[in-house]
Design a protein around this motif. Structure first.
Motif, PDB file in Angstrom:
ATOM      1  N   ARG A 157       0.695  -1.191   0.026  1.00 27.09           N
ATOM      2  CA  ARG A 157       0.265  -0.109  -0.015  1.00 27.09           C
ATOM      3  C   ARG A 157       1.053   1.497   0.180  1.00 27.09           C
ATOM      4  O   ARG A 157       1.794   1.225   0.794  1.00 27.09           O
ATOM      5  N   GLN A 158       0.555   2.042  -0.673  1.00 27.16           N
ATOM      6  CA  GLN A 158       1.096   3.472  -0.614  1.00 27.16           C
ATOM      7  C   GLN A 158       0.202   4.290   0.227  1.00 27.16           C
ATOM      8  O   GLN A 158      -0.796   3.995   0.606  1.00 27.16           O
ATOM      9  N   LEU A 159       0.873   5.462   0.815  1.00 22.04           N
ATOM     10  CA  LEU A 159       0.252   6.208   1.760  1.00 22.04           C
ATOM     11  C   LEU A 159       0.185   7.609   1.635  1.00 22.04           C
ATOM     12  O   LEU A 159       0.893   8.185   0.548  1.00 22.04           O
ATOM     13  N   ASP A 160      -1.089   8.233   1.966  1.00 22.33           N
ATOM     14  CA  ASP A 160      -1.290   9.681   2.082  1.00 22.33           C
ATOM     15  C   ASP A 160      -0.891  10.133   3.487  1.00 22.33           C
ATOM     16  O   ASP A 160      -1.287   9.584   4.514  1.00 22.33           O
ATOM     17  N   VAL A 161       0.009  11.158   3.515  1.00 29.11           N
ATOM     18  CA  VAL A 161       0.472  11.697   4.870  1.00 29.11           C
ATOM     19  C   VAL A 161      -0.063  13.072   4.797  1.00 29.11           C
ATOM     20  O   VAL A 161      -0.415  13.934   3.988  1.00 29.11           O
ATOM     21  N   PHE A 162      -0.395  13.317   6.244  1.00 33.70           N
ATOM     22  CA  PHE A 162      -1.087  14.763   6.410  1.00 33.70           C
ATOM     23  C   PHE A 162      -0.794  15.001   7.944  1.00 33.70           C
ATOM     24  O   PHE A 162      -0.383  14.222   8.882  1.00 33.70           O
ATOM     25  N   PRO A 163      -0.853  16.352   8.271  1.00 32.94           N
ATOM     26  CA  PRO A 163      -0.731  16.965   9.688  1.00 32.94           C
ATOM     27  C   PRO A 163      -1.682  16.450  10.573  1.00 32.94           C
ATOM     28  O   PRO A 163      -3.036  16.106  10.234  1.00 32.94           O
ATOM     29  N   VAL A 164      -1.454  15.945  11.850  1.00 35.27           N
ATOM     30  CA  VAL A 164      -2.228  15.474  12.950  1.00 35.27           C
ATOM     31  C   VAL A 164      -1.941  15.981  14.129  1.00 35.27           C
ATOM     32  O   VAL A 164      -0.761  16.363  14.365  1.00 35.27           O
TER      33      VAL A 164
END
Length: 295
Positions: A157-164
């Motif tokens: 799986r590829q990932l989407d990254v984002f602020p948390v």
């Protein structure tokens, strides 16, 4: 007698709706983008209603398409569970798995009860490490670029990254409403700060404007620090989905980055025969890690 559309068309549409676009569905089902598109069109023709429509360079579901997806997903999950229950007695043995610490703690352990229930005759040993070829593992789960020589490698799986961040931070005196608001907070990352640098560049912002950082060697510690309200970290849609589901973390912004060159991979030795236990785990892992609707 049931009058159902072709199974392949139902499967293609369900994967498209669950994954969000044709490309991700094609990756999951190991077919071409064009093949998925044709199957979705075949289902629409069979039902006589539009299920998708063009949206920019991609597609989106119509109201009828959105209504159909949860029923199809449940049906396929039920079929999968029934087949695994029937066949689980043929899978048995001991197995060693090597998995990265962040994924082990945040994702694998919470889901292992599902595997152990389906395959009661399989015994697992899990080593949590970032090192490839550690402890002579039967199966390794690794994140990065697939440049590992003398290995059988399958992308999971590829990932989407984002602020948390913690909900406490969003309820504090300086909530994050816009990307520039991030510069008012401590930004948590691994050594080097590559995740935040990549994010700001993708959003057309200058990474040099960051003034406060907190770095940890282990990704797990970055997420723990974000939960405790120490700042904003970069999460992804796999390892923080459980935190988001129960509200331990929130996404302050919709902005995200798709990591095209990095992904999770299944790694095995080239000449290693697959035991029944290994086949069971690979089948379970491949299906489970691609689901984006599970917490």
């Amino acid at each position: 007698m049931r009058r159902l559309p072709p199974f392949s068309a139902l499967r293609a549409f369900e994967a498209t709706g669950r994954r969000g676009n044709l490309t991700h569905a094609a990756e999951e089902l190991y077919v071409t983008h064009g093949a998925i598109s044709k199957q979705v069109k075949a289902l629409e023709d069979a039902l006589g209603v539009p299920l998708t429509r063009r949206a920019g360079r991609g597609i989106e579901l119509t109201s009828k398409g959105r209504r159909l997806i949860p029923f199809l997903t449940k049906a396929f999950d039920d079929i999968d569970a029934a087949l695994r229950t029937v066949s689980s007695e043929t899978f048995e043995g001991d197995m060693i798995i090597s998995c990265m610490p962040g994924l082990t703690n945040a994702w694998l352990i919470p889901r292992l009860p599902s595997f152990l229930d389906q395959y009661p005759n399989v015994s697992l040993t899990v080593f949590s490490t970032n090192q490839l070829n550690s402890h002579e593992a039967d199966i390794e789960i690794r994140y990065g670029r697939p440049d590992w020589p003398n290995r059988n490698i399958t992308m999971l799986r590829q990932l989407d990254v984002f602020p948390v961040c913690s909900p406490r931070l969003m309820n504090g005196p300086e909530p994050v409403r816009h990307i520039d608001d991030l510069f008012n907070h401590t930004l948590i990352d691994e050594p080097g700060g590559a995740h935040w640098r990549e994010f700001f560049v993708s959003q057309g912002k200058d990474p040099s404007k960051v003034t406060r950082t907190l770095r940890f060697q282990d990704f797990t510690h970055c997420i723990t620090a974000a939960r405790e309200g120490l700042g904003v970290a970069m999460g992804d849609d796999l390892t923080v989905e459980g935190d988001l589901a129960v509200g331990r973390l929130v996404r302050p912004l919709l902005a995200e980055v798709r990591r095209q060159s990095l992904a999770y991979y299944l790694v095995t030795a080239p000449d290693q025969p697959l035991t029944g236990a290994m086949r069971a785990f690979i089948n379970w892992l491949t299906l489970e890690i691609q689901r984006k609707d599970r917490s």
